[in-house]
Design a protein around this motif. Sequence first.
Motif, PDB file in Angstrom:
ATOM      1  N   THR A   2       0.807  -1.225   0.000  1.00  0.00           N
ATOM      2  CA  THR A   2       0.000   0.000   0.000  1.00  0.00           C
ATOM      3  C   THR A   2       0.837   1.270   0.000  1.00  0.00           C
ATOM      4  O   THR A   2       0.289   2.368  -0.088  1.00  0.00           O
ATOM      5  CB  THR A   2      -0.932   0.021   1.220  1.00  0.00           C
ATOM      6  OG1 THR A   2      -0.146  -0.071   2.408  1.00  0.00           O
ATOM      7  CG2 THR A   2      -1.928  -1.131   1.151  1.00  0.00           C
ATOM      8  N   GLY A   3       2.153   1.143   0.108  1.00  0.00           N
ATOM      9  CA  GLY A   3       3.000   2.331   0.065  1.00  0.00           C
ATOM     10  C   GLY A   3       4.469   1.975   0.017  1.00  0.00           C
ATOM     11  O   GLY A   3       4.892   0.959   0.572  1.00  0.00           O
ATOM     12  N   ILE A   4       5.241   2.797  -0.670  1.00  0.00           N
ATOM     13  CA  ILE A   4       6.697   2.654  -0.741  1.00  0.00           C
ATOM     14  C   ILE A   4       7.287   4.043  -0.581  1.00  0.00           C
ATOM     15  O   ILE A   4       6.876   4.984  -1.274  1.00  0.00           O
ATOM     16  CB  ILE A   4       7.154   2.038  -2.085  1.00  0.00           C
ATOM     17  CG1 ILE A   4       6.511   0.654  -2.289  1.00  0.00           C
ATOM     18  CG2 ILE A   4       8.673   1.949  -2.151  1.00  0.00           C
ATOM     19  CD1 ILE A   4       6.751   0.053  -3.663  1.00  0.00           C
ATOM     20  N   ASP A  29      19.243   5.642   1.588  1.00  0.00           N
ATOM     21  CA  ASP A  29      19.918   4.652   2.424  1.00  0.00           C
ATOM     22  C   ASP A  29      18.924   3.683   3.054  1.00  0.00           C
ATOM     23  O   ASP A  29      19.311   2.706   3.673  1.00  0.00           O
ATOM     24  CB  ASP A  29      20.756   5.328   3.507  1.00  0.00           C
ATOM     25  CG  ASP A  29      19.928   6.161   4.468  1.00  0.00           C
ATOM     26  OD1 ASP A  29      18.753   6.410   4.178  1.00  0.00           O
ATOM     27  OD2 ASP A  29      20.468   6.565   5.513  1.00  0.00           O
ATOM     28  N   ALA A  30      17.648   3.961   2.896  1.00  0.00           N
ATOM     29  CA  ALA A  30      16.618   3.083   3.444  1.00  0.00           C
ATOM     30  C   ALA A  30      15.336   3.217   2.623  1.00  0.00           C
ATOM     31  O   ALA A  30      15.135   4.206   1.925  1.00  0.00           O
ATOM     32  CB  ALA A  30      16.340   3.445   4.901  1.00  0.00           C
ATOM     33  N   CYS A  31      14.499   2.215   2.746  1.00  0.00           N
ATOM     34  CA  CYS A  31      13.212   2.210   2.055  1.00  0.00           C
ATOM     35  C   CYS A  31      12.186   1.554   2.975  1.00  0.00           C
ATOM     36  O   CYS A  31      12.467   0.541   3.601  1.00  0.00           O
ATOM     37  CB  CYS A  31      13.331   1.424   0.756  1.00  0.00           C
ATOM     38  SG  CYS A  31      11.784   1.313  -0.167  1.00  0.00           S
ATOM     39  N   THR A  32      11.020   2.132   3.053  1.00  0.00           N
ATOM     40  CA  THR A  32       9.932   1.564   3.840  1.00  0.00           C
ATOM     41  C   THR A  32       8.840   1.101   2.881  1.00  0.00           C
ATOM     42  O   THR A  32       8.436   1.852   1.989  1.00  0.00           O
ATOM     43  CB  THR A  32       9.346   2.607   4.815  1.00  0.00           C
ATOM     44  OG1 THR A  32      10.383   3.034   5.697  1.00  0.00           O
ATOM     45  CG2 THR A  32       8.190   2.038   5.601  1.00  0.00           C
TER      46      THR A  32
END
Length: 172
Positions: A24-26, A37-40
Motif C-alpha cells: 500500500t505504500g513505498i 539509504d533506506a526504504c519503507t
Amino acid sequence: MLHALDTGSAPTDTFPKAPRVTVTGIEGGDSWSVVPDACTVNVDVRTSPAADAAWAEKTVAAAVAEVDRGWPGTPPSSVEPVLSWPAYALEPEHRLVAALLRGAVDVGLAVEPKVAGPSNIGNYLAALGIAATAGFGADYEGLHGIDERVRVDSLVAVQAAYHLAVLRLLDG
C-alpha cells in the motif's frame, strides 16, 4: 513478490474469503538526486480464520528475507507489525443482519448477504465486542481505486433501508 505470494489458505464455508497481501505504500530517499539509504514498504495483510496475524507476520518476514538474500552485504531488513484485527464474519442469523435485510426488502432492494472483506471496519468493531455489517450501501464502481464513485440516485433507497432496520432494532 508480495503481490504474487501464495497465501496458502483457501476460503471455507464459514469464511468464504482468502487472505490477501497488498503493498500500500513505498517510501525512500530525500531528493531526486540522492540515493536512499533506506526504504519503507507498507504492506496490508487481510487475514482469515485460517491465516491469522502470526501467519501474516511470518509470511511477510519470509518474503523480506528472500529479497534480502538478493542483496548480499546490506544490513538485514526488518518487519514491524503496526496493527492487527482478527478475522470476523457476522453470523447470518444475527438480528442486525435480519433487520437490515428486511429493511432492504421493504424499500424494494434485492440484496444477497455475503462476507465483505476479508477485512473491514467490522474487524475493528468485533475486537471491541460490537456487531457490525459492511458492504451494503450505494451502488458503486471502481471500489478502492482512483476512479471510485457511487451512484447518487441509489442513496435514497439505501438510507431508507438503514432507517427501517434501526427502527426494527429499537423495537427489540
